[in-house]
Each structure stands twice: as C-alpha cells, then as structure tokens.
Write an enzyme that holds these catalytic residues in place. Structure first.
Site, PDB file in Angstrom:
ATOM      1  N   SER A 151      79.810  -4.673  17.358  1.00  9.01           N
ATOM      2  CA  SER A 151      78.682  -4.467  16.451  1.00  9.01           C
ATOM      3  C   SER A 151      78.713  -2.985  16.138  1.00  9.01           C
ATOM      4  O   SER A 151      79.284  -2.202  16.910  1.00  9.01           O
ATOM      5  CB  SER A 151      77.375  -4.806  17.178  1.00  9.01           C
ATOM      6  OG  SER A 151      76.273  -4.202  16.530  1.00  9.01           O
ATOM      7  N   TYR A 164      71.789  -5.153  24.617  1.00  9.11           N
ATOM      8  CA  TYR A 164      72.785  -5.518  23.598  1.00  9.11           C
ATOM      9  C   TYR A 164      73.691  -4.327  23.292  1.00  9.11           C
ATOM     10  O   TYR A 164      74.928  -4.434  23.335  1.00  9.11           O
ATOM     11  CB  TYR A 164      72.055  -5.963  22.331  1.00  9.11           C
ATOM     12  CG  TYR A 164      72.958  -6.438  21.212  1.00  9.11           C
ATOM     13  CD1 TYR A 164      73.550  -7.696  21.258  1.00  9.11           C
ATOM     14  CD2 TYR A 164      73.189  -5.646  20.086  1.00  9.11           C
ATOM     15  CE1 TYR A 164      74.355  -8.157  20.222  1.00  9.11           C
ATOM     16  CE2 TYR A 164      73.994  -6.097  19.044  1.00  9.11           C
ATOM     17  CZ  TYR A 164      74.570  -7.346  19.116  1.00  9.11           C
ATOM     18  OH  TYR A 164      75.369  -7.794  18.087  1.00  9.11           O
TER      19      TYR A 164
HETATM   20  P1  NAD Z   1      75.655 -16.752  16.422  1.00 10.22           P
HETATM   21  O1  NAD Z   1      74.419 -16.803  17.223  1.00 10.22           O
HETATM   22  O2  NAD Z   1      75.895 -17.790  15.399  1.00 10.22           O
HETATM   23  O3  NAD Z   1      76.944 -16.705  17.360  1.00 10.22           O
HETATM   24  C1  NAD Z   1      76.926 -16.472  18.733  1.00 10.22           C
HETATM   25  C2  NAD Z   1      77.725 -17.583  19.392  1.00 10.22           C
HETATM   26  O4  NAD Z   1      77.867 -17.295  20.782  1.00 10.22           O
HETATM   27  C3  NAD Z   1      77.008 -18.945  19.273  1.00 10.22           C
HETATM   28  O5  NAD Z   1      77.930 -19.917  18.857  1.00 10.22           O
HETATM   29  C4  NAD Z   1      76.534 -19.223  20.685  1.00 10.22           C
HETATM   30  O6  NAD Z   1      76.468 -20.603  20.998  1.00 10.22           O
HETATM   31  C5  NAD Z   1      77.633 -18.509  21.474  1.00 10.22           C
HETATM   32  N1  NAD Z   1      77.244 -18.243  22.848  1.00 10.22           N
HETATM   33  C6  NAD Z   1      76.069 -17.740  23.293  1.00 10.22           C
HETATM   34  N2  NAD Z   1      76.081 -17.670  24.628  1.00 10.22           N
HETATM   35  C7  NAD Z   1      77.296 -18.123  25.047  1.00 10.22           C
HETATM   36  C8  NAD Z   1      77.893 -18.295  26.300  1.00 10.22           C
HETATM   37  N3  NAD Z   1      77.239 -17.980  27.418  1.00 10.22           N
HETATM   38  N4  NAD Z   1      79.152 -18.800  26.357  1.00 10.22           N
HETATM   39  C9  NAD Z   1      79.817 -19.138  25.220  1.00 10.22           C
HETATM   40  N5  NAD Z   1      79.287 -18.994  23.997  1.00 10.22           N
HETATM   41  C10 NAD Z   1      78.028 -18.498  23.904  1.00 10.22           C
HETATM   42  O7  NAD Z   1      75.639 -15.312  15.722  1.00 10.22           O
HETATM   43  P2  NAD Z   1      76.850 -14.443  15.139  1.00 10.22           P
HETATM   44  O8  NAD Z   1      76.214 -13.419  14.298  1.00 10.22           O
HETATM   45  O9  NAD Z   1      77.901 -15.276  14.575  1.00 10.22           O
HETATM   46  O10 NAD Z   1      77.379 -13.698  16.444  1.00 10.22           O
HETATM   47  C11 NAD Z   1      78.732 -13.681  16.820  1.00 10.22           C
HETATM   48  C12 NAD Z   1      79.068 -12.333  17.394  1.00 10.22           C
HETATM   49  O11 NAD Z   1      78.936 -11.345  16.364  1.00 10.22           O
HETATM   50  C13 NAD Z   1      78.142 -11.895  18.523  1.00 10.22           C
HETATM   51  O12 NAD Z   1      78.911 -11.287  19.542  1.00 10.22           O
HETATM   52  C14 NAD Z   1      77.253 -10.860  17.862  1.00 10.22           C
HETATM   53  O13 NAD Z   1      76.779  -9.898  18.757  1.00 10.22           O
HETATM   54  C15 NAD Z   1      78.225 -10.249  16.859  1.00 10.22           C
HETATM   55  N6  NAD Z   1      77.566  -9.533  15.782  1.00 10.22           N
HETATM   56  C16 NAD Z   1      76.800 -10.205  14.857  1.00 10.22           C
HETATM   57  C17 NAD Z   1      76.188  -9.466  13.852  1.00 10.22           C
HETATM   58  C18 NAD Z   1      75.345 -10.112  12.806  1.00 10.22           C
HETATM   59  O14 NAD Z   1      74.698  -9.395  12.040  1.00 10.22           O
HETATM   60  N7  NAD Z   1      75.311 -11.427  12.699  1.00 10.22           N
HETATM   61  C19 NAD Z   1      76.351  -8.080  13.777  1.00 10.22           C
HETATM   62  C20 NAD Z   1      77.130  -7.450  14.738  1.00 10.22           C
HETATM   63  C21 NAD Z   1      77.739  -8.182  15.721  1.00 10.22           C
END
Ligand code: NAD
Length: 270
Positions: A151, A164
């Site tokens: 992130s 986080y």
């Molecule tokens: P999301 O919530 O759709 O994805 C997160 C995924 O992680 C989900 O599928 C969830 O089921 C899975 N997960 C949660 N706990 C888990 C565990 N214990 N074991 C296995 N899987 C688990 O949201 P996203 O935005 O797609 O997030 C994906 C990644 O991107 C994350 O690491 C998040 O921090 C990062 N991220 C997202 C953003 C954003 O703006 N969406 C920005 C920066 C970073």
C-alpha cells in the site's frame, strides 16, 4: 503476447478485489492460477462463492485453476496450502502475497487482539507464504518470483490505522530482505503499493458518492484506481520483462505519493 504461459501461480486472498483481478489477468497471460481464499465463519459462503466465480472465468480462458482454502496467518494452513498446490501441479513459479485486512482504531483505543490480528494476516501471512515459496524454489532450483501487495502506507503514515501501516512497512522490509538474500538463487521479490482502489476493503467510501468524491479530491489524477490497473503491474513484475528488477516497490496510486500540497508554490518565497 502471453507473458506467463504455463506458469503456476498462487494468489493469497484471491477471491475478491485486487487478488481476483490479478488472478484473471494472470490467466489472460496464460498462467494456471491457484486461488487461496479465507473461510472465516462469517464470510465463508461469500468468499467461497466469489472464489468459485473467479475459477470459472479462469477455466473459460483455458487455464488451470484450483481453490485452496486457508488462513494465511496460520502456519499449519499455509503449509497445507502449499502442499495442495504442489501436490496438484508439482511446481509453483510465482507467489502473490495479496491477502490483507485493516482495522480503523485510534491508537490509544486499540486492543492488542485487533492489532495482533492485522499483523498476523498481513505480515506474518506474507512471511509464512514467502518462506514456503522460497523453500520450494530452492528445492527445485531455477528460481521463482514473489510479489507482495503493500500500500502507499508502506511509507506514508496512516493515523488511526497503525497496525495496517506497520504491517505494510514490514512487508516492504521483508521484500527487500528476501530480494537480497536470494538474488543469487534466481528468486526475484518485488512489491506493488496501490493507492486508493475500488474494492470491497473500501466499500465504506467507494459505494457512497459523497465520500468517494472526498477521497478522489486528494488524488492528483482525480480518481480512484481499478483493481485491473493494479493487476497489470503484478503481471508485468511476474513476467520476464521484469527479469532484472528485484527488491523494488512500484507505487500505483494516481500520484498520491507526490506530495499534492506542493502543486502550488506555497513553500518558498518568489
Ligand atoms: P479485499 O478485501 O477484496 O481483499 C482482501 C482479501 O484478503 C479478501 O479476499 C479476503 O478474504 C482475504 N483475506 C483476509 N484475511 C485472510 C486470511 N487470514 N487468509 C487468507 N486470505 C484472507 O480488498 P483488496 O483491496 O482487494 O485488498 C487486497 C490487498 O490490497 C490487501 O493486502 C490490501 O491491503 C491491499 N491494498 C488495497 C488498497 C485498496 O485501496 N483497495 C490499497 C492499498 C493496498
């Protein structure tokens, strides 16, 4: 040109959001994709259904797919996840550490349970999966690729989200350490640092036009990102086009990390 033809990939948290878009993009590039999904009691049915949908899209593209349930924070689960993937396919070429959670909480009110869980899923999970991937890459020889999803908060402070931001800074460090430790064995480790992307993790603002406008006002390019725009960077870093890149973070953030306050010259006299 399919850049990942025949490669075997494991994506953690691959049933939704950026993980899902990355799974589909990797299949577009010719890869076989193992999707790890997490099945907590509350979310079990939703994540399984989402994961199954993603798998059928991958199948339609003519690529191999498999679902592997497991909590990345659990050493036992991670070992089983790798055993299932390697049992089915015999080899893994690329790991994408994507699973992540966040909890909003002023630091003085944060419980250790909440803090520890975020660190466990995000940082311990990334370590456990990377460790298993490295063990496999070393066993079979020939190297491999590890990609991490951090992130912009791997470097940008995020008040109210200390757990986080600390976890993401830790993954950045982990990626750089592994890149250096295993560069000689052909293992590349890189990181993608998204800005604000429209996915389930951001439902609170993404689904509310007024809140979304507020978020987008902070982004120099004036809009939130799509998961597909992150997936494309993962695909590049996984491919041989990135063969000479290791230990790096690519920020994919519409300019969020450019110190937008400096757009106008307020800081120096004329
Ligand atoms: P999301 O919530 O759709 O994805 C997160 C995924 O992680 C989900 O599928 C969830 O089921 C899975 N997960 C949660 N706990 C888990 C565990 N214990 N074991 C296995 N899987 C688990 O949201 P996203 O935005 O797609 O997030 C994906 C990644 O991107 C994350 O690491 C998040 O921090 C990062 N991220 C997202 C953003 C954003 O703006 N969406 C920005 C920066 C970073």
């Amino acid at each position: 040109m399919k850049r990942l033809e025949g490669k075997n990939v494991l994506i953690t948290g691959g049933s939704t959001g950026i993980g899902r878009a990355t799974a589909i993009r990797f299949a577009d590039e010719g890869a076989n994709v193992a999707i790890n999904y997490h099945s907590s009691a509350r979310e079990a049915e939703i994540t399984l259904a989402e994961a199954q949908k993603t798998c059928s899209i991958i199948r339609e593209k003519g690529c191999g797919e498999m679902l592997v349930q497991g909590d990345v924070a659990s050493e036992e689960d991670v070992k089983r996840i790798f055993a299932e993937v390697l049992g089915a396919w015999g080899r893994l070429d690329i790991l994408v550490n994507n699973a992540g959670i966040q909890v909003k909480s002023p630091t003085h009110e944060t419980t250790m349970g909440a803090y520890d869980r975020v660190l466990a899923v995000n940082l311990r999970g990334a370590f456990l999966c990377a460790r298993e991937a490295v063990r496999h890459f070393l066993d079979r020889g020939g190297g491999g690729v590890i990609l991490n999803n951090t992130s912009i908060h791997e470097t940008v402070p995020k008040p109210y989200y200390a757990s986080y931001a600390v976890s993401k800074a830790g993954i950045r460090a982990l990626g750089r350490i592994l890149a250096l430790e295993y560069a000689g064995q052909g293992i590349r480790v890189n990181t993608v640092a998204p800005g604000a992307v429209v996915t389930p993790i951001n439902r609170e603002w993404a689904d509310d036009p007024a809140k979304r406008a507020l978020v987008e006002a902070h982004i120099p390019m004036g809009r939130a990102g799509d998961p597909e725009e992150i997936a494309g960077v993962f695909a590049f870093l996984a491919s041989d086009e990135a063969a000479y890149i290791t230990g790096q973070t690519i920020y994919v953030d519409g300019g969020l990390t450019l110190y937008a306050d400096f757009r106008t010259p307020w800081s120096s006299g004329s």
